[in-house]
Enzyme design. Structure first.
Site, PDB file in Angstrom:
ATOM      1  N   THR A   3       0.820  -1.219   0.000  1.00 53.61           N
ATOM      2  CA  THR A   3       0.000   0.000   0.000  1.00 53.61           C
ATOM      3  C   THR A   3       0.848   1.260   0.000  1.00 53.61           C
ATOM      4  OG1 THR A   3      -1.783  -1.139   1.133  1.00 53.61           O
ATOM      5  CG2 THR A   3      -1.756   1.236   1.351  1.00 53.61           C
TER       6      THR A   3
ATOM      7  N   THR B  50       2.086  -4.390   4.259  1.00 52.68           N
ATOM      8  CA  THR B  50       2.079  -4.641   5.706  1.00 52.68           C
ATOM      9  C   THR B  50       1.703  -6.082   6.053  1.00 52.68           C
ATOM     10  OG1 THR B  50      -0.203  -3.845   5.855  1.00 52.68           O
ATOM     11  CG2 THR B  50       1.557  -2.263   6.315  1.00 52.68           C
ATOM     12  N   ASP B  51       0.962  -6.770   5.179  1.00 50.68           N
ATOM     13  CA  ASP B  51       0.447  -8.094   5.546  1.00 50.68           C
ATOM     14  C   ASP B  51       1.553  -9.065   5.958  1.00 50.68           C
ATOM     15  OD1 ASP B  51      -1.994  -7.077   4.858  1.00 50.68           O
ATOM     16  OD2 ASP B  51      -2.450  -8.562   3.310  1.00 50.68           O
TER      17      ASP B  51
ATOM     18  N   LYS C 159       1.614  -7.771  12.761  1.00 45.76           N
ATOM     19  CA  LYS C 159       0.469  -6.922  12.394  1.00 45.76           C
ATOM     20  C   LYS C 159      -0.725  -7.423  13.195  1.00 45.76           C
ATOM     21  CE  LYS C 159      -2.291  -5.463   8.426  1.00 45.76           C
ATOM     22  NZ  LYS C 159      -2.385  -5.347   6.962  1.00 45.76           N
TER      23      LYS C 159
HETATM   24  N1  GLU Z   1      -2.210  -6.872   1.181  1.00 46.33           N
HETATM   25  C1  GLU Z   1      -1.328  -5.885   0.689  1.00 46.33           C
HETATM   26  C2  GLU Z   1       0.099  -6.102   1.154  1.00 46.33           C
HETATM   27  O1  GLU Z   1       0.373  -6.571   2.220  1.00 46.33           O
HETATM   28  C3  GLU Z   1      -1.753  -4.507   1.037  1.00 46.33           C
HETATM   29  C4  GLU Z   1      -1.726  -4.239   2.507  1.00 46.33           C
HETATM   30  C5  GLU Z   1      -0.696  -3.223   2.863  1.00 46.33           C
HETATM   31  O2  GLU Z   1       0.276  -2.941   2.197  1.00 46.33           O
HETATM   32  O3  GLU Z   1      -0.918  -2.670   3.907  1.00 46.33           O
HETATM   33  O4  GLU Z   1       0.976  -5.791   0.398  1.00 46.33           O
END
Ligand code: GLU
Length: 412
Positions: A82, A158-159, A235
């Site tokens: 993101t 973040t995932d 997370k």
């Molecule tokens: N699911 C995606 C990822 O982990 C978007 C979530 C994010 O970046 O916060 O890349």
């Protein structure tokens, strides 16, 4: 009549008695999203904005040249997520399309902190991360440090950021900060955390830190970021900006915002403590399985032939009695089976109850208070680098990067 706003237009918006200049990004829920010069986004009524110009063309901008010789040199390695995303106007979904240079352009405040080299490694959502990309990432980061980078920022979804941060913790001995950063809310949203997180990451990457860390919002306000050890972070919320938490320890430091003051705790490894080294072999045929009541033993058949299996067991590190013969068989056939706990705090101890003793008798290795996800990447790394099974088992029980502490903090 107000002219139709086009993404990228320079606009002046009169809002709440104030006039503010920025870049029009998009319209969402009937509001114009405008990125202010500070890097933050606001949502305003579209009719309150007037176009005052169009952006300067980007060509000629060379982000790889030293901009200010007094500032430290950082490298930003972008992998996607993101923080590096924008709205795909074809589908309305968020996709990873930006690379590190775009991030730098979007967050001008970064230029006050350091000079940057930008390396676009991948543009993936982090659920698509693989051990092979961790290897690429580790080699890239290693080469940047060897080439003189005084700190590294890895932008990441973040995932699975905690897995990647743990993977690099094992793969690189680093004398400088290697800071993972992401954002929970994309740049086009008024509540985006991307600018503040990126600025905090740059501050941490120029600090006295000397280890792999994750830097993200510490609270729901824009006031402080936490620095988490790469092997002890998870997370903990799907959408909140303060989703990341250290488990088993306190954050190893923090960054105040907007002052960018970095404070490192006593546990943080300091810059220059370790010499640079890369050990990038990984054994990808390892798995992580969470035990649940009623799990059929034949689930384990899926892991026949695997080199390693981490179990996220219940409590002190248990599975049902029905599973133990299947685990013994896997171990007999050469799979290293490692026990962790679904509890987020505390360590496994299989000497207390019968099932635990039976697991130990079957040859299961206890991983102390190592988090299941850190245990998985550690097992991949240990089995990739150590052929001797006894030595590999001993490494899984030993603390290498703060992942397996001798004493677990009580009550955290
Ligand atoms: N699911 C995606 C990822 O982990 C978007 C979530 C994010 O970046 O916060 O890349």
């Amino acid at each position: 009549m107000t002219a139709r706003l086009v993404s990228g237009d320079l606009v002046r918006c009169d809002h709440g008695g104030m006039s503010r200049n920025g870049i029009y990004i998009t319209e969402r829920d009937g509001m114009a999203v405008v990125k202010l010069d500070s890097g933050y986004n606001i949502g305003v009524i579209p009719g309150s904005c007037t176009v005052i110009g169009h952006p300067e063309p980007a060509p000629g901008r060379n982000l790889d040249v030293v901009q200010d010789s007094k500032l430290p040199n950082l490298s930003i390695v972008s992998t996607g997520g993101t923080i590096a995303s924008r709205i795909d106007y074809r589908t309305g979904s968020v996709t990873s399309q930006f690379n590190a240079s775009d991030i730098l352009l979007a967050i001008p405040e970064l230029a006050e902190i350091a000079n940057y080299r930008t390396i676009p490694l991948a543009t993936i959502l982090s659920e698509n991360m693989t051990p092979a990309i961790w290897q690429d990432l580790a080699r890239t980061v290693h080469d940047e440090i060897r080439g003189g980078a005084q700190g590294i920022i890895v932008t990441h979804g973040t995932d699975t950021m905690a897995y990647s941060a743990a993977a690099l913790s094992f793969m690189i001995d680093t004398p400088v900060p290697i800071v993972f950063v992401g954002s929970q809310r994309s740049a086009d949203r008024p509540s985006s955390d991307n600018a503040m997180n990126a600025v905090c990451a740059a501050a941490a990457a120029t600090s006295d830190l000397g280890e792999v860390a994750v830097v993200m919002h510490a609270t729901t306000s824009d006031d402080v970021c936490s620095i988490h050890r790469g092997t002890r972070v998870r997370k903990m919320h799907t959408s909140r900006r303060d989703a990341f938490r250290s488990l088993g320890i306190s954050p190893i430091g923090g960054i105040e915002f907007p002052s960018r003051k970095v404070t490192l705790g006593p546990a943080a490894v300091r810059r220059g403590t370790n010499s640079l080294a890369l050990r990038d072999k990984m054994e990808p045929h390892c798995a992580l399985v969470q035990f649940y009541p009623g799990m059929f033993p034949d689930v384990l058949k899926a892991y026949e032939g695997y080199e390693g299996l981490v179990i996220s067991g219940t409590g002190l590190g248990h599975v049902s009695t029905a599973l133990i013969p299947g685990l013994a068989r896997l171990i007999h056939e050469g799979t290293m089976v490692v026990m962790t706990s679904q509890c987020m705090n505390g360590r496994v101890c299989d000497r207390v109850y019968d099932t635990g003793r039976d697991l130990l008798a079957a040859g299961v290795i206890e991983a102390g208070d190592t988090l299941p996800e850190a245990a998985l990447v550690k097992l991949m790394w240990v089995l990739g680098n150590e052929n001797n099974r006894e030595k590999a088992a001993a490494l899984m029980q030993r603390d290498l990067r703060g992942e397996c502490m001798r004493r677990s903090a009580y009550g955290l």
